[in-house]
Design a protein around this motif. Structure first.
Motif, PDB file in Angstrom:
ATOM      1  N   VAL A   9     -16.579  -5.491   4.664  1.00 43.67           N
ATOM      2  CA  VAL A   9     -15.364  -6.237   4.167  1.00 43.67           C
ATOM      3  C   VAL A   9     -14.669  -5.376   2.985  1.00 43.67           C
ATOM      4  O   VAL A   9     -15.625  -4.697   2.325  1.00 43.67           O
ATOM      5  N   GLN A  10     -13.527  -5.945   2.650  1.00 43.68           N
ATOM      6  CA  GLN A  10     -12.786  -5.203   1.350  1.00 43.68           C
ATOM      7  C   GLN A  10     -13.792  -5.708   0.278  1.00 43.68           C
ATOM      8  O   GLN A  10     -14.611  -6.288   0.312  1.00 43.68           O
ATOM      9  N   ARG A  11     -13.666  -4.521  -0.821  1.00 46.94           N
ATOM     10  CA  ARG A  11     -14.265  -4.572  -2.152  1.00 46.94           C
ATOM     11  C   ARG A  11     -14.293  -6.139  -2.723  1.00 46.94           C
ATOM     12  O   ARG A  11     -15.187  -6.662  -3.045  1.00 46.94           O
ATOM     13  N   ASP A  12     -13.344  -6.839  -2.578  1.00 42.91           N
ATOM     14  CA  ASP A  12     -13.229  -8.056  -3.401  1.00 42.91           C
ATOM     15  C   ASP A  12     -13.903  -9.211  -2.575  1.00 42.91           C
ATOM     16  O   ASP A  12     -14.223 -10.244  -3.150  1.00 42.91           O
ATOM     17  N   GLY A  13     -13.847  -8.951  -1.250  1.00 45.03           N
ATOM     18  CA  GLY A  13     -14.452  -9.821  -0.365  1.00 45.03           C
ATOM     19  C   GLY A  13     -13.937 -11.272  -0.152  1.00 45.03           C
ATOM     20  O   GLY A  13     -14.542 -11.860   0.615  1.00 45.03           O
ATOM     21  N   ARG A  14     -12.811 -11.483  -0.740  1.00 42.77           N
ATOM     22  CA  ARG A  14     -12.051 -12.873  -0.555  1.00 42.77           C
ATOM     23  C   ARG A  14     -10.703 -12.723  -0.022  1.00 42.77           C
ATOM     24  O   ARG A  14     -10.623 -13.289   1.065  1.00 42.77           O
ATOM     25  N   PHE A  15      -9.798 -11.953  -0.566  1.00 37.07           N
ATOM     26  CA  PHE A  15      -8.383 -11.758  -0.164  1.00 37.07           C
ATOM     27  C   PHE A  15      -7.655 -10.556  -0.403  1.00 37.07           C
ATOM     28  O   PHE A  15      -8.373  -9.765  -1.208  1.00 37.07           O
ATOM     29  N   SER A  16      -6.651 -10.260   0.283  1.00 35.92           N
ATOM     30  CA  SER A  16      -5.868  -9.025  -0.122  1.00 35.92           C
ATOM     31  C   SER A  16      -4.586  -9.582  -0.075  1.00 35.92           C
ATOM     32  O   SER A  16      -4.145 -10.405   0.444  1.00 35.92           O
ATOM     33  N   MET A  17      -3.684  -9.178  -1.050  1.00 35.95           N
ATOM     34  CA  MET A  17      -2.330  -9.456  -1.359  1.00 35.95           C
ATOM     35  C   MET A  17      -1.473  -8.118  -1.494  1.00 35.95           C
ATOM     36  O   MET A  17      -1.845  -7.051  -1.970  1.00 35.95           O
ATOM     37  N   THR A  18      -0.287  -8.325  -0.784  1.00 34.82           N
ATOM     38  CA  THR A  18       0.623  -7.078  -0.558  1.00 34.82           C
ATOM     39  C   THR A  18       1.979  -7.731  -1.033  1.00 34.82           C
ATOM     40  O   THR A  18       2.557  -8.894  -0.587  1.00 34.82           O
ATOM     41  N   ILE A  19       2.744  -7.041  -2.243  1.00 30.37           N
ATOM     42  CA  ILE A  19       3.683  -7.521  -2.779  1.00 30.37           C
ATOM     43  C   ILE A  19       4.667  -6.317  -2.562  1.00 30.37           C
ATOM     44  O   ILE A  19       4.625  -5.349  -2.850  1.00 30.37           O
ATOM     45  N   GLU A  20       5.888  -6.662  -1.752  1.00 35.19           N
ATOM     46  CA  GLU A  20       6.817  -5.450  -1.408  1.00 35.19           C
ATOM     47  C   GLU A  20       8.216  -6.174  -1.363  1.00 35.19           C
ATOM     48  O   GLU A  20       8.407  -7.057  -1.466  1.00 35.19           O
ATOM     49  N   PRO A  21       9.218  -5.378  -1.792  1.00 38.42           N
ATOM     50  CA  PRO A  21      10.530  -5.885  -1.736  1.00 38.42           C
ATOM     51  C   PRO A  21      11.046  -6.240  -0.417  1.00 38.42           C
ATOM     52  O   PRO A  21      10.525  -5.578   0.416  1.00 38.42           O
ATOM     53  N   GLN A  22      12.239  -7.202  -0.375  1.00 38.16           N
ATOM     54  CA  GLN A  22      12.546  -7.575   0.937  1.00 38.16           C
ATOM     55  C   GLN A  22      13.498  -6.263   1.407  1.00 38.16           C
ATOM     56  O   GLN A  22      13.957  -5.814   0.810  1.00 38.16           O
ATOM     57  N   GLY A  23      13.491  -6.029   2.525  1.00 43.74           N
ATOM     58  CA  GLY A  23      14.357  -5.253   3.270  1.00 43.74           C
ATOM     59  C   GLY A  23      13.528  -3.717   3.406  1.00 43.74           C
ATOM     60  O   GLY A  23      12.312  -3.774   2.795  1.00 43.74           O
ATOM     61  N   GLN A  24      14.129  -2.869   3.987  1.00 39.12           N
ATOM     62  CA  GLN A  24      13.596  -1.712   4.075  1.00 39.12           C
ATOM     63  C   GLN A  24      13.313  -0.681   2.710  1.00 39.12           C
ATOM     64  O   GLN A  24      14.753  -0.562   1.922  1.00 39.12           O
ATOM     65  N   VAL A  25      12.491  -0.084   2.309  1.00 42.46           N
ATOM     66  CA  VAL A  25      12.423   0.737   1.235  1.00 42.46           C
ATOM     67  C   VAL A  25      12.670   2.165   1.650  1.00 42.46           C
ATOM     68  O   VAL A  25      11.789   2.753   2.285  1.00 42.46           O
ATOM     69  N   VAL A  26      13.529   2.773   1.058  1.00 40.35           N
ATOM     70  CA  VAL A  26      13.843   4.243   1.541  1.00 40.35           C
ATOM     71  C   VAL A  26      12.881   5.179   0.914  1.00 40.35           C
ATOM     72  O   VAL A  26      12.281   6.015   1.434  1.00 40.35           O
ATOM     73  N   ARG A  27      12.695   4.948  -0.540  1.00 45.36           N
ATOM     74  CA  ARG A  27      12.158   5.992  -1.147  1.00 45.36           C
ATOM     75  C   ARG A  27      11.060   4.694  -1.988  1.00 45.36           C
ATOM     76  O   ARG A  27      11.587   4.157  -2.822  1.00 45.36           O
ATOM     77  N   GLY A  28       9.890   4.810  -1.708  1.00 44.70           N
ATOM     78  CA  GLY A  28       9.027   3.896  -2.321  1.00 44.70           C
ATOM     79  C   GLY A  28       7.874   4.424  -2.760  1.00 44.70           C
ATOM     80  O   GLY A  28       7.301   5.691  -2.477  1.00 44.70           O
ATOM     81  N   THR A  29       7.053   3.612  -3.560  1.00 49.22           N
ATOM     82  CA  THR A  29       5.804   4.087  -4.171  1.00 49.22           C
ATOM     83  C   THR A  29       4.741   2.906  -4.051  1.00 49.22           C
ATOM     84  O   THR A  29       5.278   1.857  -4.098  1.00 49.22           O
ATOM     85  N   THR A  30       3.490   3.279  -3.561  1.00 50.42           N
ATOM     86  CA  THR A  30       2.595   2.091  -3.440  1.00 50.42           C
ATOM     87  C   THR A  30       1.550   2.242  -4.511  1.00 50.42           C
ATOM     88  O   THR A  30       0.864   3.281  -4.693  1.00 50.42           O
ATOM     89  N   VAL A  31       1.090   1.129  -5.252  1.00 50.40           N
ATOM     90  CA  VAL A  31       0.012   1.053  -6.120  1.00 50.40           C
ATOM     91  C   VAL A  31      -1.104   0.061  -5.621  1.00 50.40           C
ATOM     92  O   VAL A  31      -0.772  -0.973  -5.125  1.00 50.40           O
ATOM     93  N   ARG A  32      -2.340   0.578  -5.422  1.00 50.50           N
ATOM     94  CA  ARG A  32      -3.390  -0.650  -5.111  1.00 50.50           C
ATOM     95  C   ARG A  32      -4.350  -0.555  -6.282  1.00 50.50           C
ATOM     96  O   ARG A  32      -5.007   0.394  -6.719  1.00 50.50           O
ATOM     97  N   PHE A  33      -4.826  -1.848  -6.616  1.00 49.54           N
ATOM     98  CA  PHE A  33      -5.809  -2.040  -7.505  1.00 49.54           C
ATOM     99  C   PHE A  33      -6.644  -3.244  -6.883  1.00 49.54           C
ATOM    100  O   PHE A  33      -5.941  -4.409  -6.667  1.00 49.54           O
ATOM    101  N   GLY A  34      -7.747  -3.207  -6.957  1.00 48.39           N
ATOM    102  CA  GLY A  34      -8.390  -4.237  -6.144  1.00 48.39           C
ATOM    103  C   GLY A  34      -8.040  -4.533  -4.669  1.00 48.39           C
ATOM    104  O   GLY A  34      -7.655  -3.655  -4.040  1.00 48.39           O
ATOM    105  N   GLY A  35      -7.617  -6.004  -4.450  1.00 44.02           N
ATOM    106  CA  GLY A  35      -7.228  -6.278  -3.331  1.00 44.02           C
ATOM    107  C   GLY A  35      -5.674  -6.406  -3.366  1.00 44.02           C
ATOM    108  O   GLY A  35      -5.316  -6.966  -2.501  1.00 44.02           O
TER     109      GLY A  35
END
Length: 126
Positions: A19-45
């Motif tokens: 299972v994922q490292r945190d073992g409990r949940f994952s969360m994704t935060i993203e802007p509404q609508g389509q992101v033409v030029r975006g960047t993704t940062v992951r830390f933990g879940g």
């Protein structure tokens, strides 16, 4: 103001069977609508997807940072410490004749002594 979408997912099985490292949940935060030029940062879940700043904003912030560093460099390269002291502020230094003592300079008068339980005690009072 841009709105953000948040989704919380239960842990997913990895290809290796874990299972994922945190073992409990994952969360994704993203802007509404389509992101033409975006960047993704992951830390933990947590994964944060955000639009990249405009090129002009990046250049403006880089220029401001360079100006701040050039001003800071002028201060950092000058050696020594400047003490802002009032007349009744004691200055302590090591006694050049005896390493176990300190010298207190207060209002132009030097007194040798030592610190006992955090308090300066002159030699004559010991």
């Amino acid at each position: 103001m841009d709105t953000m979408a948040t989704s919380i997912k239960s842990p997913k099985k990895r290809a290796a069977g874990g299972v994922q490292r945190d073992g409990r949940f994952s969360m994704t935060i993203e802007p509404q609508g389509q992101v033409v030029r975006g960047t993704t940062v992951r830390f933990g879940g947590v994964t944060v997807v955000a639009p990249k700043p405009e090129e002009s904003a990046v250049k403006k912030q880089l220029a401001a940072g360079k100006r701040a560093v050039s001003q800071l460099k002028k201060v950092l390269v000058s050696p020594g410490v400047r003490l802002q002291k009032t007349p009744d502020t004691p200055i302590f230094r090591a006694d050049p004749r005896d390493a176990s003592l300190v010298v207190r300079v207060l209002n132009g008068r030097s007194v040798r002594g030592r610190f006992i339980q955090g308090q300066f005690v002159p030699l004559t009072e010991q």
